[in-house]
Enzyme design. Structure first.
Site, PDB file in Angstrom:
ATOM      1  N   ASN A 296      -8.829 -19.503 -12.546  1.00 45.75           N
ATOM      2  CA  ASN A 296      -7.580 -18.896 -12.066  1.00 45.75           C
ATOM      3  C   ASN A 296      -6.458 -18.910 -13.110  1.00 45.75           C
ATOM      4  O   ASN A 296      -5.355 -18.439 -12.838  1.00 45.75           O
ATOM      5  CB  ASN A 296      -7.119 -19.568 -10.777  1.00 45.75           C
ATOM      6  CG  ASN A 296      -6.752 -21.043 -10.968  1.00 45.75           C
ATOM      7  OD1 ASN A 296      -6.381 -21.481 -12.050  1.00 45.75           O
ATOM      8  ND2 ASN A 296      -6.861 -21.821  -9.894  1.00 45.75           N
TER       9      ASN A 296
ATOM     10  N   ASP B 280       2.016 -16.893 -12.863  1.00 45.50           N
ATOM     11  CA  ASP B 280       2.191 -17.025 -11.412  1.00 45.50           C
ATOM     12  C   ASP B 280       3.634 -17.429 -11.117  1.00 45.50           C
ATOM     13  O   ASP B 280       4.475 -17.497 -12.023  1.00 45.50           O
ATOM     14  CB  ASP B 280       1.161 -17.989 -10.802  1.00 45.50           C
ATOM     15  CG  ASP B 280       1.461 -19.441 -11.135  1.00 45.50           C
ATOM     16  OD1 ASP B 280       2.170 -19.687 -12.131  1.00 45.50           O
ATOM     17  OD2 ASP B 280       1.002 -20.331 -10.401  1.00 45.50           O
TER      18      ASP B 280
ATOM     19  N   SER C 258       4.420 -22.270  -6.013  1.00 43.78           N
ATOM     20  CA  SER C 258       3.576 -21.590  -6.990  1.00 43.78           C
ATOM     21  C   SER C 258       3.289 -20.121  -6.659  1.00 43.78           C
ATOM     22  O   SER C 258       4.209 -19.342  -6.468  1.00 43.78           O
ATOM     23  CB  SER C 258       2.286 -22.409  -7.104  1.00 43.78           C
ATOM     24  OG  SER C 258       1.445 -21.921  -8.071  1.00 43.78           O
TER      25      SER C 258
ATOM     26  N   PRO D 198     -14.377 -26.208   1.294  1.00 43.04           N
ATOM     27  CA  PRO D 198     -13.144 -26.086   2.074  1.00 43.04           C
ATOM     28  C   PRO D 198     -11.963 -25.996   1.111  1.00 43.04           C
ATOM     29  O   PRO D 198     -11.941 -26.698   0.093  1.00 43.04           O
ATOM     30  CB  PRO D 198     -13.096 -27.395   2.865  1.00 43.04           C
ATOM     31  CG  PRO D 198     -13.872 -28.379   2.046  1.00 43.04           C
ATOM     32  CD  PRO D 198     -14.911 -27.592   1.300  1.00 43.04           C
TER      33      PRO D 198
ATOM     34  N   ARG E 145     -13.718 -21.369   1.472  1.00 46.56           N
ATOM     35  CA  ARG E 145     -13.899 -20.325   0.457  1.00 46.56           C
ATOM     36  C   ARG E 145     -15.364 -20.171   0.094  1.00 46.56           C
ATOM     37  O   ARG E 145     -16.089 -21.164  -0.020  1.00 46.56           O
ATOM     38  CB  ARG E 145     -13.115 -20.673  -0.808  1.00 46.56           C
ATOM     39  CG  ARG E 145     -11.620 -20.766  -0.568  1.00 46.56           C
ATOM     40  CD  ARG E 145     -10.834 -20.654  -1.869  1.00 46.56           C
ATOM     41  NE  ARG E 145      -9.489 -21.181  -1.697  1.00 46.56           N
ATOM     42  CZ  ARG E 145      -8.491 -20.532  -1.087  1.00 46.56           C
ATOM     43  NH1 ARG E 145      -8.675 -19.323  -0.592  1.00 46.56           N
ATOM     44  NH2 ARG E 145      -7.308 -21.103  -0.967  1.00 46.56           N
TER      45      ARG E 145
END
Ligand code: 16G
Ligand code: ZN
Length: 534
Positions: A379, A283, A67, A503, A511
């Protein structure tokens, strides 16, 4: 029928597991440096064959991609018969098989697995697979093919294509000839289905200005060029960052992940993008989409997954009303904790909104519970799901006016332009363009639906990320003890403040996300929370 032990042994010996590496099937399948994945690929081939046998010979998909990650990384994930992610409970089996230290141990593990799962080895098995443009792809696919052969499955190579095309193929193959037929089982079938629906939806609308499509120098370039041909003059697509064979170019300083994390224009577009013009970034495997534009003063504005969800959901609600079917078909939204507070406020004032943990499978399953479930991660990964009952209602609804009939047809066409198996950057792009054309919105008008709160995402390298445990859809920490209380205390001091810590499921980091009314405050809050974690 029993396992062909000699054949498996002989082929497995060609793909020894590296010592000292523990592989884990996580949110995005197996993902790490491409150079260490050979044994994993072989074993995934075997596992895919077993899953197909377990499901009575239905075709299973395998996608080889990492990705948005850097070019040296690679990865692999399995796709279930309806085009969805591998069933949760099989993730641990994938992990177990990948970590057997030797060929003998692997065969033993497979044998035990076949027995506990009661897999009938005499059943046929079919696997369809594809890869992105990474240089490590061909060798990894060869290892996968050995695995498919070792378990006696039939393999179909879908070549180099995007993740969402592979998901589409799996669904199309398994529904062929049934009343749920999803389309021709080829990349052309996919292009034809989506672009035909798109053209019907924008027929008679004023042509949109040309759209720059940043392809992250990945496989999306190839699919974007094909879409440009299929949709013709209705929308001029200009693919950029299409250097799929230039070493090191993939996802480098471009693409959806770059734009979302750095909140910046890809430098390679600086001289091409004109004020007022729209552009979007895909992406590396073309399953995420982020839009952006420059305003009159040349200022960069990002339109992320949250903005896409708001745009699309409002449009579908409007159409259900216009078609006179809004009492029977209700739209709902699924988000994660990363959704901007501005979007959550805007959407929850209008529609039911559910928050779930990060990862497509969580969003997808929650969206299936609505008549029409719109799910997007901030995202840029997302899609819209129409429940089987809603599809029936749409097919049976008798419109009472010409206006109702038009709206109904629009909704039916939307169900075809949308890739309902998984988030699909190019399908989502066509969907966004349909809504913009219908509403005559510029990027700026779309952006003004609500105002994003300034936010900051930082990663923190910690000794052991496994001690971080969350609840409430990852919005609160339950472990390490006492940390959440400290975060709450900090957050209270910032106007419009919100922060959470989780996590990562794909990297060895924790994060931290923070937002606040002012940019400087959002940054400060993020760094101070990171300071607590470290
Ligand atoms: C994976 C997920 C994506 C999620 C991301 C979070 C799938 C197919 N992909 O890429 O949905 O946003 O992980 O990564 O589920 P993180 O856990 O490292 O923050
Ligand atoms: Zn992706």
């Amino acid at each position: 029928m029993s396992l062909q032990v000699d054949l498996i042994k002989q082929l497995s010996d060609l793909h020894p597991k590296p010592e000292h590496i523990h592989f884990q099937y996580g949110t995005a399948g197996f993902r790490t440096l491409g150079s260490v994945l050979d044994s994993v690929m072989f074993r995934v081939g075997v596992l895919a064959g077993l899953r197909s046998k377990r499901l009575d010979g239905k075709t299973i998909g395998v996608m080889v991609t990492a990705s948005h990650n850097p070019e040296p990384d690679n990865g692999v994930k399995l796709v279930d018969p309806r085009g969805e992610m591998l069933e949760n409970s099989w993730e641990v089996h994938a992990t177990t098989l990948a970590n057997a230290p030797t060929s003998e141990a692997f065969i033993e593990a497979v044998d035990a697995f076949v027995k506990t799962m009661r897999i009938d080895l005499s059943k046929p098995a079919k696997v369809v697979y594809a890869r992105d443009t990474r240089p490590s792809g061909p060798a990894l696919v060869a290892a996968l093919e050995d695995g498919i052969k070792a378990i006696g499955a039939e393999g179909r190579d879908a070549g180099v294509t995007s993740t969402p095309v592979l998901h589409y193929l799996v669904r199309a193959i398994n529904t062929k000839g049934t009343k749920d037929a999803y389309g021709e089982d080829s990349e052309e079938g996919y292009l034809e289905k989506l672009s035909a629906a798109y053209k019907k939806l924008v027929a008679g609308k004023a042509a949109s200005p040309p759209l720059l499509v940043d392809c992250a120098n990945g496989v999306g370039a190839q699919v974007a060029y094909k879409f440009a041909e299929y949709i013709g003059d209705t929308l001029q697509l200009i693919p950029v960052n299409t250097a799929t064979t230039t070493p090191g170019a993939l996802n480098n300083g471009c693409g959806a992940d770059f734009v979302k994390t750095s909140q910046k224009l890809p430098p390679s577009l600086a001289s091409t993008l004109k004020p007022g013009q729209r552009a979007c970034s895909l992406d590396g495997d073309a399953d995420r989409l982020i839009y952006f534009y420059l305003d009159g003063r040349g200022q960069f504005h990002m339109l992320d997954g949250d903005k896409i969800a708001a745009l699309v959901a409002a449009f579908i609600v409007e159409l259900t009303k216009a078609a006179g079917i809004d009492d029977q078909i209700k739209v709902g939204i699924v988000q994660t904790a990363y959704a901007n507070g501005g979007s959550t406020k805007y959407l929850s004032e209008r529609l039911p909104v559910k928050c779930v943990p990060t990862g497509v499978k969580h969003l997808h399953h929650a969206a299936e519970k609505y008549d029409v479930g719109v799910y997007f991660e901030a995202n840029g990964h997302g899609t819209v799901l129409f429940s089987p009952e809603s599809l029936d209602k749409l097919a049976q609804h008798q419109p009472s006016t010409p206006a109702q009939s038009t709206a109904l047809n629009h909704i039916i066409n939307l169900t075809n332009v949308i890739n309902q198996t998984v988030g699909d950057a190019l399908s989502d792009m066509l969907l966004v363009e349909v809504v913009l054309a219908h509403k005559s919105y510029s990027g700026e008008e779309w952006d003004s639906l609500y105002v994003d709160l300034p936010n900051r995402l930082v990663k923190v390298v910690v000794a052991d990320r496994n001690i971080f445990k969350t609840e409430d859809a990852e919005r609160r920490l339950v472990s390490p003890p006492g940390l959440q209380v400290k975060i709450d205390e900090l957050v209270r001091r910032y106007e419009g403040g919100r922060a959470f810590v989780r996590p990562s499921g794909t990297e060895d980091v924790v994060r931290v996300y923070a937002e606040a009314t002012l940019r400087t405050q959002a940054d400060e809050l993020a760094y101070r929370v990171a300071g607590l974690v470290y």
